[in-house]
Write a protein that holds these residues in place. Structure first.
Motif, PDB file in Angstrom:
ATOM      1  N   GLY A  38     -40.494 -57.985  -7.825  1.00  0.00           N
ATOM      2  CA  GLY A  38     -39.070 -58.170  -8.055  1.00  0.00           C
ATOM      3  C   GLY A  38     -38.271 -58.011  -6.782  1.00  0.00           C
ATOM      4  N   ILE A  39     -36.986 -58.270  -6.908  1.00  0.00           N
ATOM      5  CA  ILE A  39     -36.065 -58.197  -5.774  1.00  0.00           C
ATOM      6  C   ILE A  39     -34.915 -57.266  -6.158  1.00  0.00           C
ATOM      7  CG2 ILE A  39     -34.461 -59.513  -4.323  1.00  0.00           C
ATOM      8  CD1 ILE A  39     -36.327 -61.936  -4.751  1.00  0.00           C
ATOM      9  N   ALA A  40     -34.540 -56.404  -5.231  1.00  0.00           N
ATOM     10  CA  ALA A  40     -33.422 -55.484  -5.462  1.00  0.00           C
ATOM     11  C   ALA A  40     -32.632 -55.354  -4.169  1.00  0.00           C
ATOM     12  CB  ALA A  40     -33.930 -54.116  -5.899  1.00  0.00           C
ATOM     13  N   ASN A  41     -31.319 -55.227  -4.314  1.00  0.00           N
ATOM     14  CA  ASN A  41     -30.508 -54.988  -3.131  1.00  0.00           C
ATOM     15  C   ASN A  41     -29.685 -53.721  -3.324  1.00  0.00           C
ATOM     16  OD1 ASN A  41     -28.876 -56.588  -5.022  1.00  0.00           O
ATOM     17  ND2 ASN A  41     -27.305 -56.402  -3.442  1.00  0.00           N
ATOM     18  N   GLY A  42     -29.449 -53.052  -2.214  1.00  0.00           N
ATOM     19  CA  GLY A  42     -28.678 -51.820  -2.231  1.00  0.00           C
ATOM     20  C   GLY A  42     -28.713 -51.168  -0.872  1.00  0.00           C
ATOM     21  N   VAL A  43     -28.078 -50.034  -0.774  1.00  0.00           N
ATOM     22  CA  VAL A  43     -28.043 -49.268   0.465  1.00  0.00           C
ATOM     23  C   VAL A  43     -29.249 -48.328   0.480  1.00  0.00           C
ATOM     24  CG1 VAL A  43     -26.710 -47.539   1.755  1.00  0.00           C
ATOM     25  CG2 VAL A  43     -25.551 -49.455   0.648  1.00  0.00           C
ATOM     26  N   THR A  44     -29.857 -48.181   1.636  1.00  0.00           N
ATOM     27  CA  THR A  44     -31.025 -47.311   1.753  1.00  0.00           C
ATOM     28  C   THR A  44     -30.621 -45.841   1.740  1.00  0.00           C
ATOM     29  OG1 THR A  44     -30.939 -47.529   4.161  1.00  0.00           O
ATOM     30  CG2 THR A  44     -32.490 -48.958   2.995  1.00  0.00           C
ATOM     31  N   ALA A  45     -31.495 -45.038   1.122  1.00  0.00           N
ATOM     32  CA  ALA A  45     -31.350 -43.581   1.090  1.00  0.00           C
ATOM     33  C   ALA A  45     -32.759 -43.029   1.009  1.00  0.00           C
ATOM     34  CB  ALA A  45     -30.532 -43.137  -0.115  1.00  0.00           C
TER      35      ALA A  45
END
Length: 182
Positions: A38-45
């Protein structure tokens, strides 16, 4: 010094001297494992697993909400990794994330007296497979070589199908906009 040559050195120079926006990071396709596609986008933490679990519930807890969470570990046996992940699952952190980039779990083999116990891969599958969120394992971040520099606090797209991470945000934006207050 040989450990710093090749990919690790080239990547370090890239992050120091070149624009990162649009850059795609890929690990060795044979070594990186897709746990969930799958594909997901967001800010890294994220960061080191034992520290993430230790900070949980404190004012310094890392918020996983809608984040692409980076996790790596060094020198912990699988039963300890199980304990740390259990803590993060019980407090709801794992469910809040959009996806996971699991890096190196260096020197994390069962001790001599536990050599027939679960492996790190068994533990990882136990915690992440059923979440159904895009997840890759053994991505080149953490305490081993080669190492890629994947910044924390930057927008990325995780493509677990292709085992890649694209940097969408400007990693220097926060530094440019930083102002000292009086």
């Amino acid at each position: 010094a040989k450990k710093y040559e090749g990919i690790t050195r080239e990547d370090f120079e890239q992050i120091l001297f070149k624009n990162q926006k649009g850059r795609v990071l890929k690990g060795d396709g044979e070594k990186v494992v897709t746990i969930n596609g799958g594909i997901a986008n967001g800010v890294t933490a994220g960061g080191n697993l034992s520290l993430l679990a230790t900070l949980a519930g404190s004012p310094y807890e890392v918020d996983f909400t809608d984040k692409i969470v980076l996790i790596e570990e060094v020198g912990e046996e699988p039963y300890q990794i199980d304990r740390y992940l259990s803590s993060l699952r019980l407090n709801g952190s794992l469910n809040k994330a959009k996806g996971f980039i699991l890096g190196y779990f260096t020197d994390c083999n069962p001790g001599e007296s536990k050599k027939n116990d679960q492996s790190v891969m068994d533990v990882i599958n136990d915690y992440f497979k059923d979440l159904g969120k895009p997840t890759i394992f053994n991505f080149p971040i953490g305490h081993d070589f080669p190492t890629l520099n994947l910044p924390i606090g930057v927008e990325v797209v995780l493509d677990a199908n292709n085992k890649s991470v694209e940097i969408k945000g400007d990693i220097y934006e926060n530094r440019r906009n930083f102002k000292f207050s009086n």
